[in-house]
Design an enzyme around this catalytic site. Structure first.
Site, PDB file in Angstrom:
ATOM      1  CG  HIS A 174      -9.774   5.979 -11.951  1.00  0.00           C
ATOM      2  ND1 HIS A 174      -9.046   6.672 -11.016  1.00  0.00           N
ATOM      3  CD2 HIS A 174     -10.103   4.792 -11.390  1.00  0.00           C
ATOM      4  CE1 HIS A 174      -8.953   5.943  -9.909  1.00  0.00           C
ATOM      5  NE2 HIS A 174      -9.591   4.808 -10.112  1.00  0.00           N
ATOM      6  CB  CYS A 209     -11.722   6.841  -7.995  1.00  0.00           C
ATOM      7  SG  CYS A 209     -11.126   5.497  -6.957  1.00  0.00           S
ATOM      8  NE  ARG A 265     -10.767 -12.200 -13.665  1.00  0.00           N
ATOM      9  CZ  ARG A 265      -9.967 -11.566 -14.492  1.00  0.00           C
ATOM     10  NH1 ARG A 265      -8.849 -11.014 -14.046  1.00  0.00           N
ATOM     11  NH2 ARG A 265     -10.276 -11.477 -15.779  1.00  0.00           N
ATOM     12  CD  GLU A 295     -12.292   5.608  -2.296  1.00  0.00           C
ATOM     13  OE1 GLU A 295     -12.443   5.743  -3.528  1.00  0.00           O
ATOM     14  OE2 GLU A 295     -12.326   4.504  -1.728  1.00  0.00           O
TER      15      GLU A 295
END
Lengths: 150, 388, 348
Positions: C234, C112, C199, C80
């Site tokens: 990840h 990602c 969040r 990215e």
């Protein structure tokens, strides 16, 4: 620098492509159409050679007033490197404190940005060199990072 | 081949000359030289212009025509040629003019050198200077012109024990001379300690080891010797001229502590003149960096290999010493407009040999040497001038 | 069976500590480090970018196994932080590994998981015998806005996997994905820094996709957590991977080898590549690995992997651990300079 001028030299810059005179066994970087030693005798006897990328520093200095485009490096080491095949190249030494760079140090090629035309221009890539040996003692881990919590 | 004399000389102040353009610098120096020579415009057979980088610095090529036009030579269609060899441009222009007169093609030539460095930023002009090195394989790789000379200095220090103090002595000496030269860019003395403690440019070279970026112009008038007395009471003969080339990039040289092109150019000049280094009374040496003066002295044979530093410390190359070098201040203190320098050297030696150097006069000077080189020694040109 | 024939990894030599960043913004660095379980992050040098790192990874992968550039039929680089919005990183890599001109190449973007998408593509082309070898590369040098929470974790690094059928060191038994339109983290064209949903990036984004994909992959493979020696997911911080692994029935021992974020930061598209490379550095024949990548936007790619005997023929002496231990601490001004947060006036 114009795009075509850079593009033409890409294999030479990216992959350390030079030339080898099969007449006298001399290696050249950057490549030559005619051997600097054999002159016209070398025509038809020159072949492409990809340098291994390892060599030794024969001269070095720390540059405090940078070349255009090198301002972000802080004082940086420039060296003249004699590659193992015998040809010499002038290049920046990276990822090492400037004061650690010395004549006789073994170095190896790495692929890095040389510069760019501008924020909107083409980026120039090429080969720089870094010491083969790890030179500095390992940094003491700071107290906070000793144990990674799981 | 005919004998050639210098019958006139002129020079502008060197420095940051904000209100002077390139063409004006050429004209000012030229006019002074022509007036000094006592010739009229119609006597001029050709113009030779030394200029390194007008294209990069003021966006102008075809500088030969620019100078001819601005000096009102274009109306008479006087042939004009620009010669470029980085910082050796001026010396090369002198040699081309000399060969044209010696070869019998022309009788009277005006040789001018000029450079306008301050119309662009410091970073731009420094980058332009680095075009005297190998732009693709040295400058693009991150080397500055100073860093290449720094490597030469390191090599000389390692091989011969040349010290920081010796380098500082070169700059200090040249400033001492410049203090006596009102046309110099920096006409004031500098102590060696100040040189040694000035800011680092590229280790071991410091700010005061390096010639400045300058504007300026210088000119001389050449004349076939058999006609020189028509114009001048004190013509100065050019008795030797030599030129040589070497690899452009430093990494293709056999040694970093030498500039063999200077040795070859000097040998050729001395051979033509039938003279030797010990005959030289006064010399102009190309000190774009302090180390360059030391190496050049050794190449010419004015110092034993490796001992130019000690020679300088001993005062041998200062005014009053056995072989004064850079009595006008050299490139460091007089200033260094690359196109003009080689011709400025001729102007200084002409003053010395005429006995008109005032406070800077080397008593009884008879033979003068000019050494002018480009890049890290890829082009070198040496002239020997003698009192008639 | 097709799989990974060789691998290369790269982490730059500089790092900045969480406490140093926090001190600039007047925050409690120790607390921040513990909350995120991120104590330092890697920083690229001023002459490094996704392309230079991708080249180093690709060259390492190929040198280890002796496959030449001309044998590579495809190169895909996922990131990215590609240096160009238009002009592929993959063609520079192709030139730098002497793979030109007979190959296909393109760049991937999926936050990602851009690099793992490249693995799946190469698997397809290799499995279908369109090509013998493909290079799948995942590398990032992501930018984070000064003072933003992401500044503590956005770092630089990545890896390259050479995908093939011959002398495979890690067979990819199964791969599957879980993809939805979930805008948890994004960057508009022309903007320097990304924005995120705070969040919101947790439960409906990372956890939903990683857990769902993991369950899907294990179902396909007929496996349970205990069948694996390693899980590599990840890792945007040092906490999420542990939490999701535990929820799936994995132990901390299974997580720890491939969890690098606490020391290296989040290398975005490089994260799963680096985690897997760290595992490959020490794995033994027969070891089984579950790997679940996650990319915001959002999606997860899952891989069920078995290590073969061929891994013992690979020179694994240059390890990810060595790269981590050689990182040198730099301060915030140097970090800002290296990352381009200080803009020089051009033509100075």
């Amino acid at each position: 620098m114009g795009v075509p001028r850079f593009w033409r030299e890409m294999p030479v810059r990216y992959n350390l492509i030079g030339s080898h005179c099969t007449g006298c066994d001399m290696y050249h970087y950057p490549p030559r159409a005619m051997c600097s030693s054999c002159h016209r005798e070398s025509l038809g006897k020159m072949e492409e050679h990809q340098f291994a990328g390892t060599g030794q520093i024969v001269a070095c200095t720390v540059v405090y007033q940078p070349q255009q485009g090198y301002e972000m490096h802080g004082p940086y080491p420039m060296a003249m490197i004699e590659m193992d095949e015998g040809a010499r190249i002038t290049a920046q030494i990276v990822d090492v404190a400037p004061e650690m760079v010395k004549r006789g140090m073994r170095v190896k090629a790495v692929f890095r940005k040389l510069g760019e035309d501008s924020e909107s221009g083409i980026i120039y890539y090429g080969t720089k060199f870094t010491p083969v040996e790890e030179l500095e003692p390992e940094e003491e881990e700071s107290a906070d990072s000793v144990e990674a919590e799981l | 081949m005919r004998d050639v004399s210098i019958i006139g000389a002129g020079i502008t102040k060197f420095g940051e000359l904000w209100d002077k353009s390139l063409r004006e610098l050429g004209l000012m120096a030229g006019l002074e030289a022509i007036q000094d020579a006592g010739i009229s415009s119609s006597d001029i057979d050709a113009l030779y212009v030394g200029n390194m980088a007008a294209g990069s610095l003021v966006q102008q090529e075809h500088v030969s025509a620019l100078i001819a036009d601005y000096c009102a030579m274009a109306g008479a269609h006087v042939p004009s040629t620009r010669i470029e060899g980085a910082s050796a441009s001026g010396g090369l222009a002198l040699r081309q003019a000399y060969m044209a007169v010696a070869g019998g093609f022309i009788d009277v030539a005006v040789v001018g050198g000029a450079e306008k460095m301050t119309d662009v930023s410091d970073s731009e002009s420094a980058h332009t200077l680095s075009m005297g090195a190998d732009e693709e394989w040295e400058s693009q790789q991150g080397a500055t012109f100073a860093s290449l000379h720094a490597m030469m200095a390191q090599a000389h220090m390692t091989e011969f024990g040349t010290t920081r103090e010796m380098l500082s002595a070169v700059a200090s000496k040249n400033h001492g001379h410049a203090a006596l030269n009102p046309q110099a860019q920096f006409p004031f003395p500098i102590k060696p300690e100040a040189v040694s403690s000035s800011g680092l440019v590229s280790d071991p070279l410091r700010m005061l080891d390096c010639a400045p970026q300058s504007d300026g112009g210088a000119a001389v008038v050449l004349c076939a010797s058999d006609r020189a007395k028509e114009f001048s009471k004190k013509p100065i003969s050019i008795i030797g001229s030599g030129q040589a080339s070497d690899t452009l990039s430093l990494h293709h040289r056999a040694s970093l502590s030498r500039m063999p092109a200077i040795a070859v150019a000097a040998e050729r000049a001395f051979a033509q003149a039938g003279r030797k280094p010990a005959d030289v009374s006064v010399a102009e040496i190309h000190d774009n960096f302090t180390i360059s003066e030391l190496i050049a002295l050794e190449e010419i044979g004015l110092a034993e290999r490796g001992s130019a530093g000690q020679l300088t410390l001993d005062g041998t190359t200062a005014l009053g010493g056995a072989i004064p070098v850079n009595t006008g201040g050299g490139l460091k203190a007089r200033g260094h407009p690359p196109g003009a320098t080689g011709v400025a050297q001729a102007v200084e030696i002409v003053q010395q040999l005429r006995g008109s150097a005032g406070e800077r006069q080397v008593k009884g000077a008879t033979l003068g040497l000019l050494e002018n080189h480009g890049g890290t020694g890829a082009t070198a040109v040496v002239h020997l001038l003698e009192v008639n | 069976m097709s799989g990974i024939v060789s691998y290369g990894a790269y982490i730059p030599r500089y790092k900045i500590e969480t406490t140093e960043i926090a001190s600039v913004w007047g925050q409690d660095g120790s607390a921040m480090a513990r909350n995120l379980n991120v104590f330092s992050k890697s920083v690229p040098g001023p002459d490094e970018d996704v392309i230079t790192i991708a080249v180093e990874c690709a060259r390492t992968a190929m040198k280890r196994c002796g496959v030449t550039g001309q044998q590579v039929g495809a190169i895909y680089t996922g990131s990215e932080s590609h240096p160009y919005a238009v002009k592929p990183s993959s063609t520079v890599v192709a030139e730098a590994v002497c793979a030109t001109p007979y190959l296909t190449a393109a760049d991937y973007e999926f936050a990602c998981k851009a690099g793992t998408a490249a693995i799946q593509t190469c698997l397809g082309m290799v499995g279908d015998r369109q090509i013998d070898y493909g290079l799948a590369i995942g590398v990032d040098t992501s930018q984070s806005a000064p003072g933003d929470a992401l500044e503590y974790s956005a770092s630089a690094g990545g890896g390259a996997f050479l995908i093939g059928r011959d002398k495979v060191i890690a067979e990819i038994n199964h791969t599957t994905s879980y993809t939805t339109d979930t805008p948890d983290f994004w960057r508009r064209e022309g903007q320097q820094y990304p924005r995120h949903g705070g969040r919101f990036t947790g439960k409906p984004a990372y956890f939903l996709h990683v857990a769902s994909c993991a369950q899907l992959t294990m179902k396909m493979a007929g496996t349970e957590a205990k069948d694996y020696q390693y899980i590599v997911t990840h890792q945007p911080n040092g906490k999420f991977p542990v939490r999701v692994a535990k929820a799936l029935g994995f132990t901390t021992e299974q997580v720890e080898t491939g969890l690098l974020t606490p020391r290296v930061g989040n290398t975005y598209s490089g994260a799963v590549f680096l985690g897997l490379a760290a595992v490959f550095d020490v794995a033994k024949p027969g070891d089984r690995i579950l790997s679940i990548a996650y990319g915001s936007g959002a999606g997860s790619d899952g891989f069920d992997i078995t290590i073969t005997d061929h891994i013992e023929n690979l020179d694994r002496s240059a390890t990810v651990e060595q790269m981590i231990s050689r990182m040198k601490i730099i301060n915030y001004p140097t970090y800002a300079k290296y990352c381009g947060k200080i803009h020089m006036r051009s033509g100075g």
